[in-house]
Design an enzyme around this catalytic site. Sequence first.
Site, short mmCIF file in Angstrom:
data_model
loop_
_atom_site.label_atom_id
_atom_site.label_comp_id
_atom_site.label_asym_id
_atom_site.label_seq_id
_atom_site.Cartn_x
_atom_site.Cartn_y
_atom_site.Cartn_z
N CYS A 119 0.79 -1.23 0.00
CA CYS A 119 0.00 0.00 0.00
C CYS A 119 0.82 1.28 0.00
CB CYS A 119 -1.00 -0.03 1.15
SG CYS A 119 -2.35 -1.19 0.84
N LYS A 121 1.97 4.07 1.63
CA LYS A 121 3.17 4.58 2.29
C LYS A 121 4.14 3.47 2.65
CE LYS A 121 1.15 8.42 1.89
NZ LYS A 121 0.00 7.81 1.20
N CYS A 191 -6.61 -2.15 -3.67
CA CYS A 191 -7.78 -1.62 -4.36
C CYS A 191 -7.58 -1.69 -5.87
CB CYS A 191 -8.04 -0.19 -3.93
SG CYS A 191 -8.33 -0.01 -2.15
N GLU A 440 -4.13 13.65 2.81
CA GLU A 440 -4.72 13.66 1.49
C GLU A 440 -6.18 14.13 1.57
OE1 GLU A 440 -4.51 9.60 0.05
OE2 GLU A 440 -6.54 9.21 0.74
N SER A 466 -5.39 11.75 -3.23
CA SER A 466 -5.27 10.30 -3.36
C SER A 466 -4.87 9.93 -4.78
CB SER A 466 -6.61 9.64 -3.01
OG SER A 466 -6.64 8.30 -3.41
#
Length: 556
Positions: A119, A121, A191, A440, A466
């Site tokens: 993901c 970070k 995602c 964000e 994002s």
Amino acid sequence: MTVPRGRSADITEAYYRGLMHSVGYRQLDLEKPQIAVVNSWTEVNPGHLPLKDLSGRVKEGIWAAGGSPGEFNVPAPCDGMAQGQGQRFILPQRDLICASIEAMVRAHGFQGLVMLASCDKIIPGMIMAAVRLNLPTLFLTAGAMLPCLLGDRTVVTSDLKEAIGKRRNKEIDQATFLEWQELFCASPGTCSMMGTANTMGCFLEALGVAPFGSATMLSFGAAKIRQARDVGEQIVKLTNEGALFTSFLTMANLENGIKYVSASGGSTNAVLHLMATASLMNVDLNLEQFARIQASVPVVAKLKPSSEFNMEDYHRAGGVLTVLKAIREGLNADVTLATGGQLGQCLAVAPDPDGEVIRTADQPLAPDGCFGILYGNLAPQGAVVKKTGVDPSMLTHTGPAVVFDSEEDVRGFLLDKEVRPGSVLVVRYEGPKGGPGMPELSIPAAMLVGMGLHTSVAMITDGRFSGATRGPCVGHICPEAWDGGPLAYVRDGDLIEINVPEKRMELLKRMELLVSEEGLKRRQKKPPDRPDHPAPGLLSAYRDMVGGADAGALWL
């Protein structure tokens, strides 16, 4: 060949050996190359849930190849879950993850690394750690989430965010909204869109430090298990050869990676993370140079939320390798890959672009990269926009400023107030220091789309957006308002011009008052009071030490 840590002649290793025996390692195991399996598995992040089982498969490969694996974990926050105040703790964790890996590996004397991450970070933090440690290193991501089939439409997580705007406008009822909320994230995995998670996962493939297809394949496929074993075996080979990470993260490889991200319509967050990586590499790369590199290739793919294609579509069309094949003329094809061979050899057997999900270079979606790096009196040190996610009618836009001093303020405004078409929503004091943590503005940006305002309203900020953001959203404005940047002096009603084709963003006239360089200087004689943005605990140290977004917002 690397000399294993457990040399029998070194009696000072007795304490280390004794403690390792206590956790089950045999004398023979300690004579093998010691490989750290750095896992970011967690139960509260879908992109990382599969890593619990995958780490076991990686370790099987390490044992089979004659290595000795040792697993430890690092945090794995989910940007999507950490909206609101939680966002302030997300970007700082990138640097904390980097530092924790560096400290653990140095303390225990590991000789090679497999990084398991998926993901936003976590991958960048692990890349930064790999640069600092400069040991043989490979990466493996969990793979993509299953898209949700809703009637005749395929939907993913970015569609759920935009549904918030639809619910606010009462285009859908509460029962439908709750049903979508439960269905859209259909399985564990990253995602299924080209957000930051998949942008950075695919970047690893383009760099040659993760297997091709690893980020784009479905997370629960059998191929992922085989891939994990391959990675385990390959890291032992690299460790025995003493193949350091900087052998594969060269400037040539980094340029390939930047070009790939641009050609695939990647996340603006990649700009932040790649600038941070370049800073740690001590290479000469500033935002202007980054802009030139990314603009040297056409955009040949756009995925959700900027198109209807998801990650499964992308994988079937050939994924990263096919995009690289489409832009081959602009690449350094003779670079060596940590996964084996040279890039040119892999491109020779890559599938050709299908012309739909992945275009050819002579029929691109855009001719000169997906990012716009803007400058002007509002962004003297630069700002970033994903221009391929902007409706063509909004690539140039001039409108009156509506000013907010936090993400929470603009979110409340979008929920409760009337948003006038033509406005420019200015969200300031959300940079690395101001937030603190450079949160964000994912939800406000998605709400604009869901409310149908992305073709008439722009949003600018010194915070981030994002990877799933689309619309005229300009972020990373430098210097940030907290440091006295020009954004701090914007007032409601000021006219702001955004001109993406000309790469500029300017404060213009406010009715009869000229807000020019002279006007800004007059305003700057009386600095405004900073808003109350608390910095509890680690955020206080972060605010004191973090650098600007133009150089990657480095902290540790």
